[in-house]
Structure formats: C-alpha cells, structure tokens
Motif scaffolding. Structure first.
Motif, PDB file in Angstrom:
ATOM      1  N   ARG A   1      -2.124   1.996  -8.001  1.00 41.76           N
ATOM      2  CA  ARG A   1      -3.262   2.030  -8.731  1.00 41.76           C
ATOM      3  C   ARG A   1      -4.105   0.676  -8.832  1.00 41.76           C
ATOM      4  NH1 ARG A   1      -2.673   5.394 -13.988  1.00 41.76           N
ATOM      5  NH2 ARG A   1      -0.676   4.425 -14.162  1.00 41.76           N
TER       6      ARG A   1
ATOM      7  N   THR B   1      -8.733   1.425  -4.476  1.00 44.24           N
ATOM      8  CA  THR B   1      -7.727   0.560  -5.037  1.00 44.24           C
ATOM      9  C   THR B   1      -8.200  -0.477  -5.904  1.00 44.24           C
ATOM     10  OG1 THR B   1      -6.231   1.388  -3.416  1.00 44.24           O
ATOM     11  CG2 THR B   1      -5.312  -0.419  -4.816  1.00 44.24           C
TER      12      THR B   1
ATOM     13  N   MET C   1       0.834  -1.275   0.163  1.00 43.42           N
ATOM     14  CA  MET C   1       0.038   0.065   0.043  1.00 43.42           C
ATOM     15  C   MET C   1       0.969   1.298   0.009  1.00 43.42           C
ATOM     16  SD  MET C   1      -3.207  -1.043   0.319  1.00 43.42           S
ATOM     17  CE  MET C   1      -4.023   0.602   0.871  1.00 43.42           C
TER      18      MET C   1
ATOM     19  N   ASN D   1     -10.122  -1.739  -1.435  1.00 47.20           N
ATOM     20  CA  ASN D   1     -10.758  -1.830  -2.440  1.00 47.20           C
ATOM     21  C   ASN D   1     -11.919  -0.526  -2.518  1.00 47.20           C
ATOM     22  OD1 ASN D   1     -13.724  -2.746  -4.065  1.00 47.20           O
ATOM     23  ND2 ASN D   1     -11.714  -2.781  -5.359  1.00 47.20           N
TER      24      ASN D   1
ATOM     25  N   ARG E   1       1.359   3.474  -2.936  1.00 44.99           N
ATOM     26  CA  ARG E   1       0.279   3.877  -3.378  1.00 44.99           C
ATOM     27  C   ARG E   1      -0.175   3.401  -4.789  1.00 44.99           C
ATOM     28  NH1 ARG E   1      -0.991  10.558  -2.885  1.00 44.99           N
ATOM     29  NH2 ARG E   1      -0.985   9.770  -0.818  1.00 44.99           N
TER      30      ARG E   1
END
Lengths: 270, 570, 345, 234
Positions: free
Chosen positions: D154, D185, D149, D181, D152
């Motif tokens: 996508r 994400t 995570m 989610n 960051r």
C-alpha cells in the motif's frame, strides 16, 4: 614530469565478469589525478589491483622502478603506496593516535626482543613515532583527538584519520577512495584543501576516486574515466567534461546528474 | 502475568534439573536453603531488567516474585511427590534417572530416606518445601527493590570516601589472617581450617588485583604492587602442602593463560589446541630428566654408552630446550593454519591438540604410552633441593614459588609486547586483517610470532607442571586443559593480564575449595561460560580495549582504570 | 611477483610430495600385506556407513553455519542426546514386547524409536538456539562459538550426571541383527539401513531447501537477514526451523549410531561431532552437497586409511585430522568450495 | 496514511534520529532528501521495523506499527526496497520475485502481480532463471523494485533507487516510479539525487543530522535557496 606509476593493460576478472579491462594509466610524480566513472565501473577494483589486494590476470603495474603485480599489500606500502577506503576501515578498538602508530608500522624496525627489554633504539623509535603521529594528526586537523577512540569520531573526522594513518607510512603515492563521500559542502571544501596541502606541503602524489564533480574538477590535474571496466577517456578536467562519451556514460545530459556527491553506503559488490 | 507464569515454569525446570543431577544428595540438610537462595537469585536476575524498564512498584515486584516462587514450588512438590510415590512403590527409577534415589528426594524434603522408601512422607514436609520456595521468590523481588534504590546507585557512580582504602588494604588484612591461621596452636575453624585458609588465599590474591586497580597510578600503585608482590612471595613459606599444591596449579595455569592470551586475546587467533605446547614442554622435560622411563630413549642412550638412569639436563638447563621445542611446535602448527579464518582455525587447532595426545598415547616406545613417564626430577636451587635448606618450604611450595616467578616473567613480557609495535600489529590484525596488511603488517610473521610466543609460555608452564606431577600421563593433556585455559582468559577478561590471574583463581582454585561438589564443576562452569557470553562477554576484569569492542554501552565508563591495572601489574 | 609465485610453487611441491609419499606407502603396504579384495570391500562398506552417519551430522553443522555463520560446537551432543532418547524409547518398546513382535510391529517400533530420538534432538537443538545462541546473534563471531563450547560441555556432563556414567547398550532386535553375506564380504543390516536412511534423509533435506517456500526463505535468510525480514520472512522462525531440521537429522544419526555401535554414553557425540564437522569443512562448509560428499570421503578415508597405510587403526583419528589440515592448506574453502564465502567479504 | 510522530532512534549509543515527524498521504510521492548520515535510511528502517524507535510513534492509517517486527510490518502493506538493492544474489530472478510475495497466499493475485511486474520490467522476463547476482546494476534495481511490488504494497519505501546507475537508467527508474504511483501505490522515496527526486515527488522533506530541516511542496523546495545551495548546486 616523470611517471611515478605506470599501468599497462591491467585486467581483472571476477567469475565471468571483467571488472577492469585492459586499462592503461600513468600517474605523474607530484600530480593530483582522479579516477571517475559510474558505480561498478571498476574504480575500486583498480585500486585494489594497485595495492595488492587483488592480483590482476593480465597487465603490469610499475611504480618507481618496481613491479607491483604479485606483491603483497604489506610489501606495496613498503614501496610507498598508501591508501584509504571507500567504506572507512579504521581500527575501531584503537585510539586515534594508535591508528596512526599502526600506520607507521612499516617504517619502524624495533624487534620484539627490543620491546621486551626496552632497548634504547626501541624507546627512541617509539618516541619519534608518537611525535610524528601527533604531527600528522595536527596536519589533518585532529591534533586534540589523540586519545579519542577512533569509532567515536564523527564521520568526517574518521575520513581525516584514515588519511593520517595512510600518510604515517610516508608514502610517495596516496590513493584516496572517495575522500569526500558523505561530507557536507563545508567539509568537502576542507577536504579539497587537505588534498592540496598533501601534495604541496608533504610532496605526496595523490590519486583519487571521487563522485563529487566539484572535488574532481577542482583539484585534478588529470582525470581518467572508467566505464564497465574500460578506460573511455582521460585528460584535463575541461577535456573530460567536454568528451561526448563521458557525458553519455557518466555525466549525463544534465538534468538528472547526481551532483550531491557520494552515496550513503558503499558496499557495492560485483 | 502469563509471562511471569512462564518464568515460574523456567524456574521449575531449573529446579528439576538440579534434582536430576543429584544436588540434594550432596547438600543433604542444606538443600532447602540452598535451593531457596538460588531461586531468589534467579528471580532477582529475571525481574531486575523489567523492573528498571517499567518502573514496577514494590507491591508488583513482590507479587511477581511470589507467583514465580509459587509456580516453581508447587510444581516441584508435585514432581517430588510423583517420584516419591514411585520410590515408595518400589519402582526403580535409577536405570533412567541415575540420581533419583530416596536419599536425594529425602534431602529435598528435609526428611530421612527411610520415610521416602516407606512412603510415609507427611504432607507438611511438602508444604514446607513449597513455602520455602514461594518465600524465596518474594525475597528475590525484595532484592530487586533494594538494589535498585539508593544503595546500588552510589556503588556505581559516587565514591564513598574510604572504600578505596578499604579495597587497597583488604588483601593485606586477608594475608595477615592467613598467616595467623597458620601459626601453631591456632584452632579457629577446626577441621575446616585447611579449606577455609585456601579460600582466603584465593580471595586475598584476587582482592590484590582490585587493590592495584584502586590505587592511583604512579608511586602509590608502585608501592602497593611491590608490597603485594612481597606478600605473595611469602605465601609458599606459610601455606601447607595441600594449599601450596592448589596454588601452584593455579599459577601454572596463569602462565598458560598469559601465553594463550597473547594468541587469542591480543592476536585474535582462536587456538583450541593449546594443550599441545603444554604437553610438549612437559614431555621434553620428562625425556631429559627421566630418560629411563622412555624405552626408546633409554635404549638409545645405552647404545651410546650413557646411563639412562641419571638426568641429561637439570631443571634450569632444560628450560631453554622446553621453550624452544614448544616454540618450534607453535611455528609448525602455525604455518599450515595461517590461511584459515577464525572458526576453521579453532577446529584445526583442536584437531592438532588431539593428534598430539593420540601420539603420546600410541607412540609407546617413545612416550611409554598410557603408562606415562615416571619419576621426573625436581627443580633445585644451585643443585640443592630447597626443602633441605628450610623447613618452611615444602616441595609443593617450591613449585608454587617458581610458578609465581614464572608468571611474573611471562606477564612482564606480555605487557612489554602488548605495548609495542608488535602488540599494535596484533590488535590491528585482529580487527581487520586486510587493512592491517595494507598498512604494512606482515601477516605471516605476525601470526607466527603470536603462535611461537604463546607456545613458548605454554612450554615453560608444561615443564613446571611435569616437575609438579612427578609422573605424567597422556590423559593429563586432554582437550580440557585447552578449554580450561581458554575459559579462564574468557572469564577473567580477554586480553587482560589481571583477568587471567582472576580467571585462574576462579576456575582452577575455587573448585578445589568446593571439593564436595566437584562433580558439578564442569556443568557449573559450562553454564557460567554461556551466561558470561550473554551478560558480560568481555570478562570480569576486561582490558579497556576489549570492553570497548564488545560492550559499546559501557563505553561511558572511564576506560583508563584498566590500563593502570595492567601497567601496575608489572 | 617472485615471492608469491614461489610460495605457491612451494605449496604445490609440498602437495606433490605428500601425494607421492602416500601413494608409495600404499603401494608398498599393499604388496607386502596382500589383503584379499573382500577385506577392502568390507572396509569400504564400513566407510560408506560411517560416512552416512557423519553426513547426517555434518548437514546440521552446514545448515546452521550457512545461516548464522557460527559453528554449533554442541551439535555432536545434540546427536548424542538423540541416541540417549532413542535408548529409552527402545527400553520402552522392549518393555511393551514390541521388539519381539511380527516384522511389521518391529519396523513400527524401530520407526518409533527413530522418531523419539529425533524429537529428543530437536528439543535440545531448539532450546540451545533459544537460550545460548539467539541472545548472541549480533555479537562478534568468537562469542557464540564460546557459548557453543559451553553448551557442548553442559550437555555432555548433564547427561553424565542425570543418566549415570555407565554406557547405555542398545539391543538390536533379531530383525536387524544379521546381515548379508556374499563370499567373504559381510554387510550388516544396520549398515545397510544407515546408509539408505541417510541417503533418503539427505535427499529429503535437499528437496526441502531447493523446492519449498521454507527452503527459499532459509536461503534468503542465509544471504541477508534484514532484507529477508523486509520481504515478510520471520527470521527467528526460519532460524528455529533450521535448527529443527539439523537436529532432527542429528537425532536420526544418534539412534542409528546407537544401533550400529550398540552403546551410547555421555561423550559418544563428541568425536563423531568433530569428525562430522571435519567432513563439513572438507566439503566446503555451508555447502549441502559438499557436506554429503565430504562425509562419505572422510568415512572411506577412516575405514581404509589405516590398513592402506599399514599403520594401527588407533591412528584413524590422526589420519582424519591430518586430512582436514592438508585439505585446508590446499583448498582453504573445502573441496567443493564454501558456498557462502562471499558473504564474509 | 503514514504518520511519524517525534521519532527518536538509536544505533547502539548513537542518537541517529532526533525527533522526526512526517506524514505521507494516500497516493502521494513524498521524498526525503539530505546528505550522508542525515538519517534518511534510518527513518525508513524505523518505519519498516528493522529498527525500533526509542521514543515516538509510527501510525499506519491510525494503527501503531512502531513496535512490530519487520516481517509483520510488511504484512500490513508497508514494503521497503532497501538501499543498495540487496537482491538475493544466489536465488534466481524468479525466486527473488517469489520472495517478495512471501506473506501472500492469494495464488491468483500473486500471478497477476507477477505479470504486472514483468510487464513493467520486461528485462527481467528474459532473465527469470538467472541467479540474481549475475544481473547488471540497473537490472538489479529493477528486480529490487519488482520484488517489493510483489508484496502488493500500500506504501512503498524506496531507498536510493538511482544509486550508482548510469544517468540514462536513472531516468528510466524515475519514470517507473511515476508509473507505479499512478497505478495507485503511495511512495516514500529516499534519494541522494535531490533534483530528480524533487522533480517526481509531490512533497519533500529535507533532513540534516537526524532532524527535519525543511519541508514543503516539491516545487517550492526546488526553488528554495537553501536547498539549492546545499543539495542542488554544482
């Protein structure tokens, strides 16, 4: 039935982590028994203590009248305990037949001098070893693959070859570390059948680690459950399945139980 | 294009290196053609891969080759010009670059040294050099084009009828020619006859290995093997002293290599101190055959009322002693290093080798220090020197004969062991020590056996070496002997017996032929080692098993060929 | 049970016997020879200096081993090339008259020489990595080791061929040619400089590894290259950086050894390289503080050992290698433990 | 968002992926299920650049990423949390998380993501200075996800997040996957635990020996008799 193997208070510590914690266990001669529990529960560590790869800090393991603690793994296989590995460990550069021949190493006696001069004894022994290897390959269903390079076998067959190699040493007790891991349902069925034949035809006592509950519940006469290195339950499949501690620590309430059997790569390290 | 330009820069760097190490001085008039050939081969090597992948056309290939040649050639011309201007100005470059002397630069340009010194080199000479290299680049491109089309393809897969018999008969033809060259009154090749005949001997022996490989297993292979053995055994009788002395060192190293092959190739224990056992064999034989040259033993024997002047043991009776001492050495080295992993093992054994050498150097009383042990007795045949029996066999030839026999014995033992319970245990141990042990292999015993057997063979080789040298000194037993032995099994193909023979021929024999460029032996060899590791880590004639391990892409090739070869060599 | 305990007991017993023998020998020799204390101090200082040099080279071995699990056998030669480059830098500086200038100029010139030496080594080290090691990264372990042996030979004999056989002599400027004398103890300036420069460089390295982003990336790559790549680490770049750091230290060692021993030649990296490797193993290869301490211990053993045992100094190499063998018998992963051993399960 | 077209990948000579095509849309959770050796992990490794496909293309929002090395793929926002967790055992928990943000220079963004991860996994906050190797299996899995995570991502590629975890932890992990989610994400999830995976996912693909055997809405697959027999039956 008499106890073939009896472990008492076996304890193995890595760093500060107690991987196996005072485990008692009895394997009856001629039985098929299982060891289950979540990953990292200490199952493979326990196997390693039994086969001399690790030396337990505390406790005793007696096999057929011999103490196993402190014996080297080559001595232990001589006593009659053979094993397979979670992450298949064949001799990759060798053919299938050669792998089984190495498996018989401990039962062969010819000296290097005998090999140089091809003594009658050595020749007879080699011939018998090859015949026996072929017989074992046929037993596990790899009869036609003798000359294949072991790495070129499909995954499921590699597991079978590991078993053939292990029984080449004519063991009394065979330890199988997740024999059905990564197999599809059909191969799993065959594996269950093979384990039965190992006991019924070859008279080998089998002790196995397995995640696939289909396998475990189907073939085990006795199940031991480990969690965080401790034995939390043992007994017949039905008993274990009903045991609340097992359900809590391992089987789970049902919805999210891992039923697909086995996990792709096993190098779980402690 | 930029990538090609960079390749040109690399080519230039290589050419500069060759200049700096003074190759042109040695090559003299042959410099330009040799450099051109090297560049063409380089271009071939770097373009071959991309050509296959991207399917370059002939035009493109030539273009790339030309660009590489031009970049390398023009830069080299500028560089040579720069050095020449300095030399012309009387600047001494030598304190920095030892080889940058007028002779060297002149050879690059194919002019006389005086012209360089006087700064009178014509621009045309430079232009010719650049042109030469540019054309070499183009030639390299052409080479890629021709080898990738039909001809090369058929070399691999399809068997052209007759090639097999050509391969099989080639060594015999070569031997016949060698024999012919040795006849009285034959003056072919004039002054170079000696060297060319030696080269032919090396080629013939090497091609013998390929002939065995080409022969069908069974009776055919047996017959050809027997014929080859007969021809090989005749060699010592027809070669001259010089050729025999080269060939006997080749075969002494075959014995060494076969022994080391057991330790490294079969059991997978990387031993860099193998020379220690070679030295033990040599020194033990020296002690018993020339006791007078060791002050300590000499005094000891005199004290016991035995004359140190005569040998204590003859060559043959000393063999068990030399082998046994070496074997004990092997076990003694083996015990402490048993628990060590591969790379540690390499360094510790290397340390052992050095320790043994330092002892030989410093234990002056026993080993006579750097002054060495002298006048070591020669092997006899039932108490008679063979030279007295036949005029056809000189002292070096006799040693050669013994080296062939020794190699055969060692090879025989190695093959038998490899194909036994112990051999399988070695391979199993090499592949996975833990599992091997859990399969019942006693690691200590198995490793010690490998060390002891390997050491025994080295001791045997060392004894013969001592007899060959007559006088031995500690510097005969430097680290480089270990490295040579290791290198020859790597180049030949680890774990493979024919590979060892081929490796010894290439690494111990060829440099003798190339005496003129002897200084470059080690660097050439070093580069060869690196390139070999990258391109073909399994060696030239690998054992089937090694090839499977190291080169999985090649695994489709039939693997049984090599097994036949190994079997047939017995 | 009995067997294993017995062999362990045997090894322990053997250890006790060896130590007892050594102590006995040292005591008897100490009494018989009666060297003055100042002699021991001088020897001890020599040992520290030697240890400092070994440490700089040993760190290179340890760094590369820590990341690639290969022994960069040619590392000693990387050091030697630093020495040779430094020699030419010194020639150049001397030709400019820098070596006779004011203190500030001489110090600057010395730094220049040091940096040139380091540069020479860095270029060599990085080229080696690119040409001889990178193509072999996924090959079995023996393969890169053999390649490294080839590289070692290549570098030695190339230097021999290009720069000639004769040793290149370093001429110390007056500024560092003297020493400090207290009583009977003489400490050469070069010794002092080497020791403190080594400590300084080692500390620098330690900080880089522990405190910087690069250091963190290096540690991550050492543990798991694929996962590090998944984090966005350019593994090749980190490996090159490792070679840069290791080679730079070796280059510094080469130059300093040049000033200390006054000569450099084609094979002057080989034995120190081996010793440094020994030191790295002593301390536990892959372990950075271990390499430093292992080097200092080895330096001391070499300097003091022969006199303490009452044997000729020619045997100092034998002592060094024997210590290596003994240590490995008792502690196969070095005195301070091999940090990365668990990777090799 | 992510599209694979006819991907063929080899391990040495082994033909591991034989023409895989799949798509993942923005905001989805897509799961890949299948038995051992089916090629699920190979598919993820091919996307993330650890392996290079011999044939076929991988598009990330229309751009080809199939021949990029792994470290640049990460830079584009495709982040993989590998199978078996693969946390750096000797780096501290904090350093492990910092490794996740290796390619980022936005100090503020990193700091806020750091807080976000620690609030998602409060257990990690208690262990920041501890070496990663000393964490329990569940904590290691949290760390592995937190580390991913930190980049960051996508699109997050999760490989067997439930592997070897006690059932209770498994449930937690799947809750967290849903939460990640829901925060925006996209997730491509590889799972042995087909039941759980199909319960959280929008769509699923079933792999078998290097090919895609079935695909569809997760709900449909859950009821597909073939899937039930092969992967869900007890």
């Amino acid at each position: 039935m008499a106890a073939l193997l009896e472990a008492k208070g076996v304890t193995k510590v890595f760093g500060g982590l107690t991987a196996v914690d005072a485990v008692d266990l009895v394997i009856e001669r001629g039985s098929i028994a299982s060891l289950i529990g979540p990953n990292g529960a200490g199952k493979t560590t326990f196997f390693n203590c039994m086969t001399g790869l690790y030396r337990p800090e505390k406790g005793s393991i007696h096999f057929d009248g011999h103490s196993l603690v402190g014996q080297r793994s080559d001595q232990i296989i001589g006593l009659g305990i053979a094993r397979t590995y979670q992450n298949i460990r064949l001799f990759k550069g060798m053919t299938v037949l050669e792998n089984v021949l190495v498996g018989q190493h401990v039962r062969m006696k010819a000296s290097p001098l005998g090999a140089v001069f091809r003594s009658p004894f050595q020749q007879a022994e080699e011939r018998q070893a090859k015949e026996f290897a072929q017989e074992l390959l046929e037993f596990v269903g790899l009869g036609g693959e003798g000359e294949t390079l072991s790495t070129n076998l499909p995954y499921g067959d590699q597991r079978l070859l590991e078993i053939a190699r292990a029984i080449g040493s004519r063991p009394q007790l065979l330890l199988l570390d997740e024999p059905a891991a990564g197999m599809n349902p059909r191969e799993t069925e065959e594996m269950i059948d093979l384990v039965h034949r190992l006991r019924d035809v070859k008279g080998i006592t089998v002790f196995l680690i397995e995640h696939d509950m289909k396998v475990v519940m189907n073939i085990s006469e006795n199940i031991t459950v480990l969690d965080y290195g401790k034995k939390i339950a043992e007994g017949k499949p039905a008993e274990v399945r009903a045991n609340p501690r097992v359900v809590e620590a391992y089987l789970g309430p049902g919805v999210l139980v891992d039923t697909s059997g086995g996990l792709e790569k096993k190098g779980e390290k402690l | 294009m930029r990538k090609t330009f960079n390749i040109g820069l690399i080519a230039f760097a290589i050419l500069t290196y060759l200049t700096l190490i003074g190759l042109p001085t040695r090559l003299a008039g042959a410099t330009q053609p040799v450099l051109a050939v090297l560049l063409a081969l380089f271009v071939y090597a770097v373009l071959r891969g991309p050509a296959r992948e991207t399917g370059m056309g002939l035009g493109q290939l030539l273009q790339h080759g030309l660009l590489i040649g031009l970049v390398a050639g023009l830069l080299l011309v500028v560089e040579v010009g720069f050095f020449n201007s300095l030399l012309g100005d009387g600047v001494k470059i030598q304190p920095v670059f030892d080889q940058i002397v007028p002779l060297n630069m002149a050879a690059m340009l194919n002019v006389r040294a005086g012209t360089v010194l006087n700064g009178e080199v014509s621009p045309i000479a430079y232009a010719i050099l650049a042109l030469y290299l540019a054309l070499a680049g183009v030639a390299g491109g052409l080479l890629v084009h021709f080898t990738r089309s039909g001809a090369a393809g058929s070399m691999r897969g399809v068997h052209i009828p007759g090639t097999r018999w050509f391969t099989i008969l080639l060594p015999f033809a070569l031997f016949a020619f060698i024999y012919y060259l040795g006849l009285d009154g034959v003056t072919t090749f004039g002054n170079d006859k000696n060297i060319i005949r030696l080269l032919l001997v090396l080629m013939a022996t090497g091609s013998g290995l390929f002939a065995l490989r080409a022969a069908h297993a069974g009776l055919e292979q047996l017959i050809i093997g027997a014929l080859l053995a007969v021809v090989l055994l005749c060699l010592p009788f027809v070669l001259n002293q010089f050729q025999n002395s080269v060939m006997n060192i080749v075969f002494i190293f075959v014995m060494m290599g076969l022994g080391l092959n057991i330790v490294v190739g079969y059991a997978g224990l990387l031993d860099l101190g193998y020379v220690a056992f070679f030295a033990i064999g040599a020194y033990v034989y020296a002690f018993v055959s020339a006791p007078f040259s060791s002050p300590y033993i000499s005094a000891l024997l005199t004290g016991m009322g035995i004359s140190p002047q005569s040998p204590l043991l003859g060559y043959w009776s000393a063999i068990p002693l030399a082998m046994l001492t070496a074997a004990i050495g092997g076990v003694l080295l083996g015990i402490p290093v048993l628990r060590l992993r591969g790379d540690y093992l390499a360094i510790v054994t290397l340390g052992f080798g050095e320790i043994i050498r330092l002892f030989m150097l410093n234990l002056g009383d026993l080993t006579n220090g750097p002054r060495g042990l002298l006048q070591i007795a020669q092997p006899t045949l039932f108490g008679v020197a063979p030279a007295a029996l036949t005029t056809h066999l000189d002292a070096q030839g006799w040693i050669f004969l013994l080296a062939i026999l020794g190699s055969a014995v060692v090879a025989f033992v190695a093959i038998r062991l490899n194909d036994s319970r112990l051999g399988r245990a070695w391979v199993a141990m090499r592949e996975d020590e833990d599992v091997a042990q859990a399969t019942g292999i006693h690691l200590v015993q198995t490793k010690l056996l490998a060390f002891a057997i390997g050491a025994t063979f080295a001791g045997l080789a060392g004894q013969l070496y001592a007899a060959r040298q007559v006088n031995i000194f500690p510097e005969n037993f430097s680290l480089f002997v270990s490295i040579d032995a290791l290198a020859l099994i790597i180049v030949g193909g680890m774990g493979s017996i024919p590979g060892v023979v081929l490796g010894a021929l290439a690494l111990k024999g060829l440099p003798e032929v190339l005496r003129g460029v002897d200084e470059y032996r080690i660097v050439t060899f070093a580069v060869l080692l690196i390139v070999m590791m990258i391109v073909r880590p399994e060696g030239i004639l690998p054992s089937a098993r090694r090839r499977r391990e190291l080169h999985s892409e090649d695994a489709e090739l039939p693997v049984d060929e090599d097994e036949q070869l190994e079997g047939g060599h017995a | 049970m009995e067997k294993q305990a017995l062999s362990k007991l045997f090894i322990r017993l053997f250890g006790v016997v060896v130590i007892a023998l050594v102590v006995w020998r040292v005591v008897t020799v100490g009494i018989a020879e009666g060297y003055p204390t100042s002699f021991w101090i001088s020897q001890g200082i020599n040992g520290l200096v030697l240890g400092g040099v070994y440490a700089l080279v040993a760190l290179g071995y340890t760094l590369v081993y820590g990341i690639l699990f290969m022994i960069n056998f040619a590392h000693g030669e990387v050091m030697m090339i630093g020495g040779i480059t430094g020699f030419f830098a010194l020639q150049f500086a001397a030709a400019q008259g820098w070596m006779e200038g004011s203190t500030a100029v001489v110090v600057a010139a010395l730094l220049f020489i040091l940096i040139m030496g380091m540069l020479g080594s860095v270029v060599t080290g990085v080229t080696l990595e690119r040409l001889a090691y990178r193509p072999l990264r996924r090959a079995p372990r023996l393969v890169p080791l053999i390649s490294a042996i080839g590289a070692s030979l290549f570098l030695q004999y190339s230097v021999l061929l290009i720069f000639g056989v004769s040793p290149h002599s370093y001429r110390k400027p007056d500024l560092i040619s003297g020493g400090i004398r207290t009583g009977d103890v003489f400490i050469p300036y070069t010794g002092l400089i080497i020791f403190f420069a080594s400590v300084f460089l080692m500390l620098g390295l330690y900080l880089i590894i522990q405190r910087t982003k690069l250091g963190r990336a290096m540690r991550a790559v050492a543990e798991d290259k694929d996962t590090a790549a998944l984090m966005g680490v350019n593994v090749d770049a980190v490996i090159v950086a490792t070679f840069v750091l290791g080679s730079a230290l070796a280059g510094a060692a080469g130059v300093m050894l040049g000033f200390h021993n006054t000569v450099v030649k084609f094979n002057s990296g080989f034995i120190p390289g081996l010793k440094a490797f020994t030191a790295a193993v002593l301390g536990g290869i892959g372990n950075i503080p271990g390499a430093m301490f292992g080097s200092l211990i080895l330096g001391m053993i070499e300097a003091l050992g022969p006199s303490a045992l009452g044997i000729p100094t020619e045997y100092k190499d034998i002592i060094a290698f024997s210590v290596l063998v003994l240590i490995l018998i008792f502690r196969p992963s070095g005195i301070f433990g091999e940090i990365l051993s668990e990777k090799k399960a | 968002m992510l599209t694979l077209e006819n991907i063929h990948t080899y391990y040495d000579r082994i033909h591991a992926l034989k023409g895989i095509s799949l798509t993942v849309e923005q905001g989805e959770i897509v799961t890949l299920i299948g038995s051992n050796g089916a090629g699920k992990t190979t598919t993820l490794n091919t996307i993330s650049g650890i392996l290079t496909p011999k044939e076929g293309t991988v598009y990330l929002e229309g751009e080809r990423i199939d021949h990029l090395p792994a470290h640049t793929v990460t830079h584009r926002g495709v982040v993989q949390s590998p199978e078996g967790r693969k946390i750096f055992a000797r780096l501290t928990v904090q350093e492990n998380l910092e490794m996740g943000a290796f390619n980022r220079n936005d100090t503020d963004g990193i700091a806020s993501d750091y807080e976000r991860v620690l609030s998602l996994f409060p257990r990690l906050r208690e262990r920041l200075k501890q070496a990663g190797g000393t964490l329990s299996g569940g904590e290691q899995q949290m760390l592995a996800m937190g580390r991913a995570m930190m980049a960051r991502p996508r699109i997050l590629l999760l490989d067997e997040p439930s592997m070897g975890l006690a059932p209770i932890l498994v449930e937690q992990i799947f809750q967290i996957i849903l939460e990640i989610n829901s925060q925006g994400t996209t997730i491509l999830l590889v799972e042995q635990n087909a039941q759980a995976a199909l319960q959280v996912a929008h769509r699923g693909y079933v792999m078998e020996t290097g090919t895609i055997r079935l695909s569809g809405e997760a709900k449909t697959l859950l009821e597909d008799p073939q899937v039930v027999e092969a992967y869900l039956g007890f």
